[in-house]
Design an enzyme around this catalytic site. Structure first.
Site, PDB file in Angstrom:
ATOM      1  N   LYS A 109       0.826  -1.216   0.000  1.00 31.40           N
ATOM      2  CA  LYS A 109       0.000   0.000   0.000  1.00 31.40           C
ATOM      3  C   LYS A 109       0.861   1.269   0.000  1.00 31.40           C
ATOM      4  O   LYS A 109       0.592   2.197  -0.740  1.00 31.40           O
ATOM      5  CB  LYS A 109      -0.920   0.055   1.242  1.00 31.40           C
ATOM      6  CG  LYS A 109      -1.863  -1.110   1.384  1.00 31.40           C
ATOM      7  CD  LYS A 109      -2.808  -0.909   2.572  1.00 31.40           C
ATOM      8  CE  LYS A 109      -2.113  -0.856   3.917  1.00 31.40           C
ATOM      9  NZ  LYS A 109      -1.484  -2.120   4.351  1.00 31.40           N
TER      10      LYS A 109
ATOM     11  N   ARG B 128      -9.190   1.261   9.495  1.00 30.72           N
ATOM     12  CA  ARG B 128      -8.723  -0.092   9.805  1.00 30.72           C
ATOM     13  C   ARG B 128      -9.745  -0.838  10.648  1.00 30.72           C
ATOM     14  O   ARG B 128      -9.504  -2.001  10.990  1.00 30.72           O
ATOM     15  CB  ARG B 128      -7.425   0.004  10.593  1.00 30.72           C
ATOM     16  CG  ARG B 128      -6.169  -0.352   9.819  1.00 30.72           C
ATOM     17  CD  ARG B 128      -5.026  -0.160  10.769  1.00 30.72           C
ATOM     18  NE  ARG B 128      -3.794  -0.793  10.452  1.00 30.72           N
ATOM     19  CZ  ARG B 128      -2.781  -0.211   9.823  1.00 30.72           C
ATOM     20  NH1 ARG B 128      -2.906   0.996   9.342  1.00 30.72           N
ATOM     21  NH2 ARG B 128      -1.656  -0.844   9.672  1.00 30.72           N
TER      22      ARG B 128
ATOM     23  N   ARG C 182      11.907  -5.490   4.607  1.00 31.40           N
ATOM     24  CA  ARG C 182      11.615  -4.074   4.353  1.00 31.40           C
ATOM     25  C   ARG C 182      12.559  -3.168   5.155  1.00 31.40           C
ATOM     26  O   ARG C 182      12.832  -3.413   6.319  1.00 31.40           O
ATOM     27  CB  ARG C 182      10.160  -3.789   4.741  1.00 31.40           C
ATOM     28  CG  ARG C 182       9.787  -2.329   4.600  1.00 31.40           C
ATOM     29  CD  ARG C 182       8.324  -2.168   4.451  1.00 31.40           C
ATOM     30  NE  ARG C 182       7.598  -2.269   5.712  1.00 31.40           N
ATOM     31  CZ  ARG C 182       6.276  -2.056   5.804  1.00 31.40           C
ATOM     32  NH1 ARG C 182       5.577  -1.774   4.730  1.00 31.40           N
ATOM     33  NH2 ARG C 182       5.677  -2.155   6.959  1.00 31.40           N
TER      34      ARG C 182
ATOM     35  N   ARG D 158      11.772  -1.031  10.672  1.00 34.32           N
ATOM     36  CA  ARG D 158      10.733  -0.611  11.606  1.00 34.32           C
ATOM     37  C   ARG D 158      10.644  -1.602  12.760  1.00 34.32           C
ATOM     38  O   ARG D 158      10.733  -2.798  12.552  1.00 34.32           O
ATOM     39  CB  ARG D 158       9.373  -0.546  10.891  1.00 34.32           C
ATOM     40  CG  ARG D 158       9.132   0.744  10.164  1.00 34.32           C
ATOM     41  CD  ARG D 158       7.915   0.681   9.293  1.00 34.32           C
ATOM     42  NE  ARG D 158       6.707   0.155   9.953  1.00 34.32           N
ATOM     43  CZ  ARG D 158       5.496   0.185   9.416  1.00 34.32           C
ATOM     44  NH1 ARG D 158       5.324   0.716   8.218  1.00 34.32           N
ATOM     45  NH2 ARG D 158       4.462  -0.298  10.060  1.00 34.32           N
TER      46      ARG D 158
ATOM     47  N   ARG E 258       0.271  -8.202  13.899  1.00 40.14           N
ATOM     48  CA  ARG E 258      -0.379  -7.268  12.962  1.00 40.14           C
ATOM     49  C   ARG E 258      -1.278  -8.028  11.981  1.00 40.14           C
ATOM     50  O   ARG E 258      -2.341  -7.534  11.586  1.00 40.14           O
ATOM     51  CB  ARG E 258       0.675  -6.456  12.202  1.00 40.14           C
ATOM     52  CG  ARG E 258       1.306  -5.369  13.088  1.00 40.14           C
ATOM     53  CD  ARG E 258       2.630  -4.904  12.534  1.00 40.14           C
ATOM     54  NE  ARG E 258       2.503  -4.154  11.299  1.00 40.14           N
ATOM     55  CZ  ARG E 258       3.482  -4.042  10.394  1.00 40.14           C
ATOM     56  NH1 ARG E 258       4.636  -4.651  10.581  1.00 40.14           N
ATOM     57  NH2 ARG E 258       3.287  -3.329   9.310  1.00 40.14           N
TER      58      ARG E 258
END
Ligand code: AMP
Length: 208
Positions: A13, A88, A122, A155, A166
């Site tokens: 996203k 969300r 990532r 992160r 998550r």
């Protein structure tokens, strides 16, 4: 054009939003980025949400909704915006319907087994906001941002334990939004397992 980008963490996203914002010349509003900025600036909001983000849990609806409502009042949203990571929960979507007029909810679909691979690799550059992946989208020089030369970081919530939480949170709280927007006739499905270029082409075709 007022857009929502929906999908599990790691579906791309953020990457698609940063390409689409330049293409359509509309702001990319990421609630995750807004929270992370508050945390690094050590604001009252930042202190309130720091532990929640680190665990991969959701910030309470009233806090998140108030932050988005305020952000949408800024002058750069007149021609449209991309909401990345908001809403969300069904509660957030119902509130959003009261203060915004959404054109499309883009749903980025990706098989579960690809998500963990994408997220653990990532890396982000804090100052430039650029996203990289150690395998799929590496920087020119290992470990540093192509634009600013700053060191890339992982992160806190891209570590395995937080990722698994998550994903559970997504299944329980966010996945029901797919049916919510389908019912409103606003859902646009995208296959997000392909390359960045191919996903972006699909996105532009679907919104044309
Ligand atoms: P993201 O960058 O979208 O993956 O968001 C990172 C984290 O910020 C999430 O795991 C949540 O802790 C928090 N967050 C972002 N957006 C929301 C939202 N709409 N509602 C509640 N918490 C959020």
């Amino acid at each position: 054009m007022n857009l929502i980008f929906l999908g599990p963490p790691g579906a791309g996203k953020g990457t698609m939003a940063s390409l689409a914002k330049d293409f359509y010349n509309i702001p990319h509003i990421s609630t995750g980025d807004l929270f992370r900025a508050a945390i690094s600036n050590e604001t009252a909001l930042g202190k309130q949400v720091k532990a929640i983000l680190a665990a991969g849990d959701l910030v309470p609806d009233e806090v998140t909704i108030a932050m988005v409502q305020e952000r949408l009042l800024e002058g750069d949203t007149d021609r449209g915006y991309i909401l990345d990571g908001f809403p969300r929960t069904i509660g957030q979507a119902e509130s959003l319907d009261k203060f915004a007029d959404i054109d499309h909810a883009v749903n980025f679909n990706i098989p579960r087994e690809m998500i963990v691979k994408r997220l653990t690799g990532r890396r982000v550059a804090k100052r430039s906001g650029k996203l990289y992946h150690i395998i799929y989208n590496p920087p020119k020089v290992e470990g540093v941002c192509d634009v600013t030369g700053e060191p890339l970081i992982q992160r806190e919530d891209d570590k395995e334990e937080a990722i698994l939480n998550r994903l559970d949170v997504y299944d329980e709280q966010t996945a029901p939004l797919i049916a919510y927007y389908r019912k409103q006739g606003k859902l646009v499905d995208i296959d997000s397992s392909l390359s960045t270029d191919e996903v972006f082409k699909q996105l532009l075709r679907s919104l044309a």
